[in-house]
Design an enzyme around this catalytic site. Structure first.
Site, PDB file in Angstrom:
ATOM      1  N   ILE A   1       0.615  -0.916   0.025  1.00  0.00           N
ATOM      2  CA  ILE A   1      -0.048  -0.356   0.115  1.00  0.00           C
ATOM      3  C   ILE A   1       1.125   1.098   0.313  1.00  0.00           C
ATOM      4  CG2 ILE A   1      -0.830   1.207   1.659  1.00  0.00           C
ATOM      5  CD1 ILE A   1      -2.807  -1.498   2.278  1.00  0.00           C
TER       6      ILE A   1
ATOM      7  N   LYS B   1      -1.942  -1.410  16.013  1.00  0.00           N
ATOM      8  CA  LYS B   1      -2.838  -1.202  15.178  1.00  0.00           C
ATOM      9  C   LYS B   1      -4.163  -0.756  16.027  1.00  0.00           C
ATOM     10  CE  LYS B   1      -2.310  -1.482  11.081  1.00  0.00           C
ATOM     11  NZ  LYS B   1      -1.061  -0.809  10.315  1.00  0.00           N
TER      12      LYS B   1
ATOM     13  N   TYR C   1      -1.690  -8.870  16.639  1.00  0.00           N
ATOM     14  CA  TYR C   1      -1.362  -7.221  15.047  1.00  0.00           C
ATOM     15  C   TYR C   1      -2.705  -6.350  15.224  1.00  0.00           C
ATOM     16  CZ  TYR C   1      -2.299  -5.533  10.515  1.00  0.00           C
ATOM     17  OH  TYR C   1      -2.082  -4.843   9.482  1.00  0.00           O
TER      18      TYR C   1
HETATM   19  N1  NAP Z   1      -2.945  -5.000   3.362  1.00  0.00           N
HETATM   20  C1  NAP Z   1      -4.227  -5.314   4.431  1.00  0.00           C
HETATM   21  O1  NAP Z   1      -5.728  -5.857   3.551  1.00  0.00           O
HETATM   22  C2  NAP Z   1      -4.131  -4.397   5.467  1.00  0.00           C
HETATM   23  C3  NAP Z   1      -5.408  -4.175   5.642  1.00  0.00           C
HETATM   24  C4  NAP Z   1      -5.383  -3.458   6.952  1.00  0.00           C
HETATM   25  C5  NAP Z   1      -4.352  -2.862   7.266  1.00  0.00           C
HETATM   26  N2  NAP Z   1      -3.262  -2.521   6.470  1.00  0.00           N
HETATM   27  C6  NAP Z   1      -1.847  -2.288   6.658  1.00  0.00           C
HETATM   28  O2  NAP Z   1      -1.369  -1.111   5.849  1.00  0.00           O
HETATM   29  C7  NAP Z   1      -0.082  -1.056   6.087  1.00  0.00           C
HETATM   30  C8  NAP Z   1       0.564  -1.510   5.133  1.00  0.00           C
HETATM   31  O3  NAP Z   1      -0.022  -2.993   4.060  1.00  0.00           O
HETATM   32  P1  NAP Z   1       0.900  -3.928   3.217  1.00  0.00           P
HETATM   33  O4  NAP Z   1      -0.907  -4.773   2.725  1.00  0.00           O
HETATM   34  O5  NAP Z   1       1.213  -2.877   2.178  1.00  0.00           O
HETATM   35  O6  NAP Z   1       2.160  -4.065   4.332  1.00  0.00           O
HETATM   36  P2  NAP Z   1       3.415  -4.965   3.117  1.00  0.00           P
HETATM   37  O7  NAP Z   1       3.091  -5.293   1.830  1.00  0.00           O
HETATM   38  O8  NAP Z   1       4.129  -6.262   4.057  1.00  0.00           O
HETATM   39  O9  NAP Z   1       4.297  -3.617   3.118  1.00  0.00           O
HETATM   40  C9  NAP Z   1       4.194  -3.039   4.357  1.00  0.00           C
HETATM   41  C10 NAP Z   1       5.479  -2.397   4.257  1.00  0.00           C
HETATM   42  O10 NAP Z   1       5.807  -2.210   5.775  1.00  0.00           O
HETATM   43  C11 NAP Z   1       7.671  -2.354   6.062  1.00  0.00           C
HETATM   44  N3  NAP Z   1       8.561  -2.405   7.075  1.00  0.00           N
HETATM   45  C12 NAP Z   1       8.139  -3.180   7.824  1.00  0.00           C
HETATM   46  N4  NAP Z   1       8.806  -3.582   9.015  1.00  0.00           N
HETATM   47  C13 NAP Z   1       9.309  -2.204   8.891  1.00  0.00           C
HETATM   48  C14 NAP Z   1      10.149  -1.561   9.606  1.00  0.00           C
HETATM   49  N5  NAP Z   1      10.591  -2.402  10.640  1.00  0.00           N
HETATM   50  N6  NAP Z   1      11.187  -0.578   9.565  1.00  0.00           N
HETATM   51  C15 NAP Z   1      10.295   0.420   8.141  1.00  0.00           C
HETATM   52  N7  NAP Z   1       9.784  -0.292   7.698  1.00  0.00           N
HETATM   53  C16 NAP Z   1       9.295  -1.645   7.603  1.00  0.00           C
HETATM   54  C17 NAP Z   1       8.099  -2.839   5.187  1.00  0.00           C
HETATM   55  O11 NAP Z   1       9.236  -3.663   4.278  1.00  0.00           O
HETATM   56  P3  NAP Z   1      10.273  -4.537   3.810  1.00  0.00           P
HETATM   57  O12 NAP Z   1       9.945  -4.399   2.373  1.00  0.00           O
HETATM   58  O13 NAP Z   1      11.249  -4.280   4.340  1.00  0.00           O
HETATM   59  O14 NAP Z   1       9.289  -5.375   4.872  1.00  0.00           O
HETATM   60  C18 NAP Z   1       7.521  -2.347   3.216  1.00  0.00           C
HETATM   61  O15 NAP Z   1       7.625  -1.624   3.111  1.00  0.00           O
HETATM   62  C19 NAP Z   1       0.262  -1.649   7.060  1.00  0.00           C
HETATM   63  O16 NAP Z   1       0.187  -0.638   8.452  1.00  0.00           O
HETATM   64  C20 NAP Z   1      -0.429  -2.804   8.255  1.00  0.00           C
HETATM   65  O17 NAP Z   1      -0.894  -2.652   9.177  1.00  0.00           O
HETATM   66  C21 NAP Z   1      -3.404  -3.222   5.146  1.00  0.00           C
END
Ligand code: NAP
Length: 321
Positions: A32, A185, A181
């Site tokens: 995202i 959040k 988790y």
């Molecule tokens: N996808 C969903 O359905 C969903 C639903 C509700 C909320 N969210 C929230 O939306 C956000 C993005 O989710 P996503 O699905 O896009 O996740 P994602 O594809 O796993 O991407 C997560 C991002 O966070 C980075 N990250 C993780 N640990 C970190 C750290 N210690 N320091 C700096 N960066 C770090 C990752 O870096 P790396 O690439 O290095 O791992 C990656 O860039 C999150 O906050 C998640 O909780 C997502």
């Protein structure tokens, strides 16, 4: 009689220009966060990817530049799981002001064992909540230097059914990854709401907005090779899910709107239109449990203790503490 022209409806494909403004996206190298960065880059703003992996950050920047001619995108090294590194990460931004930060980066573990950050905090609570809490403290002078900056916190629908246990924020007594988790959040969302409360009481120009992306699957996300590649099989297999949830490009929309739309106000919650799971970004009523100022204040104080940072100098103290 003077007529007031109605505000045009928000169009996710036709964003307002934001030339001269500077936005930081944590975890902007993937998922995202990548799409938030890509969409904001198309507004003419300078977009900084906060990423713990310089190679992934380079790849993401190359993809954005290939899709957005003239994109002003750069990256800083940012590891939210290492609290002691955050002050230097903010210094390395080398900017005079910051118009918005999107607290997007997140880690979600599916299975035990319980893991910890290098600071000894449970990994999800430590990264998602404490990391962003501490980062906000270091960013506050830059945010305050902008005319009307925004802190946009990425929450989750998963937090709606969770409740915080202030006696076990680190899930030491009872660790269940999905619940931990969801609670991490929820802690972030409490923080986003409480931050705005304190900013208002301090008369700050900075506003804090909470958003959530709904359900956002990689298999419903258009390819951005090599950042993200969706196979035909994955696309076809995910077609039924599209009735309920969406791709990460669409999961980015509430955050992008919270950064850009002048009608968005501090303390609000924004998410997808359809059942909070998919669709255009719209304002949602604040969930009941998020309106508890006492719990939010207790979490704030504990977060100050756990991170060794004091945001109160910037965001003010208010009556209930
Ligand atoms: N996808 C969903 O359905 C969903 C639903 C509700 C909320 N969210 C929230 O939306 C956000 C993005 O989710 P996503 O699905 O896009 O996740 P994602 O594809 O796993 O991407 C997560 C991002 O966070 C980075 N990250 C993780 N640990 C970190 C750290 N210690 N320091 C700096 N960066 C770090 C990752 O870096 P790396 O690439 O290095 O791992 C990656 O860039 C999150 O906050 C998640 O909780 C997502």
């Amino acid at each position: 009689m003077a007529s007031t022209s109605p505000t045009p409806p928000w169009n996710v494909d036709q964003l307002p220009r934001a030339d001269g403004r500077v936005f930081l996206i944590t975890g902007g190298n993937a998922g995202i966060g990548y799409f938030v960065a890509e969409q904001l880059s198309a507004t003419g703003a300078t977009v900084v990817l906060g990423s713990r992996n310089p190679v992934k950050a380079e790849t993401a920047m190359a993809s954005i530049r290939a899709r957005v001619p003239g994109a002003r995108v750069r990256a800083v090294r940012l590891d939210l799981a290492d609290l002691s590194s955050l002050e230097a990460a903010v210094e390395s931004l080398n900017i005079e002001h910051l118009d918005a930060v999107v607290h997007n980066a997140g880690v979600a573990l599916d299975n035990p064992p319980r893991e910890e950050t290098s600071d000894g905090h449970e990994l999800m609570f430590g990264t998602n909540h404490l990391g962003h809490f501490a980062l906000t403290r270091w960013l506050m002078p830059l945010l305050s230097a902008a005319p009307a900056a925004r802190v946009v916190t990425m929450g989750s629908f998963a937090a709606k059914s969770e409740r915080l246990d202030l006696d076990d924020l680190q899930s030491r007594k009872d660790y269940r990854p999905k619940r931990t988790y969801g609670r991490s959040k929820l802690a972030q969302m409490y923080f986003g709401v409480e931050l705005d409360r304190r900013l208002r009481s301090a008369g700050s120009t900075v506003a804090s907005v909470v958003v959530h992306p709904g359900g956002a699957l990689d298999s419903l996300t258009p390819s951005r090779p090599p950042v993200h590649v969706r196979t035909t099989a994955a696309r076809l297999g995910a077609a039924p899910a599209a009735l309920l949830v969406q791709g990460k490009h669409a999961g980015a929309w509430p955050a992008v709107r919270a950064v850009l739309d002048p009608a968005v106000r501090g303390g609000q919650l924004w998410g997808p239109r359809h059942f909070g799971l998919r669709g255009e970004p719209r304002r949602e009523p604040l969930w009941n449990h998020l309106t508890d100022p006492t719990l939010a204040a207790q979490l704030w104080d504990t977060s100050c203790d756990l991170t060794g940072t004091d945001l109160s100098a910037f965001a003010g103290r208010i009556g209930h503490i």
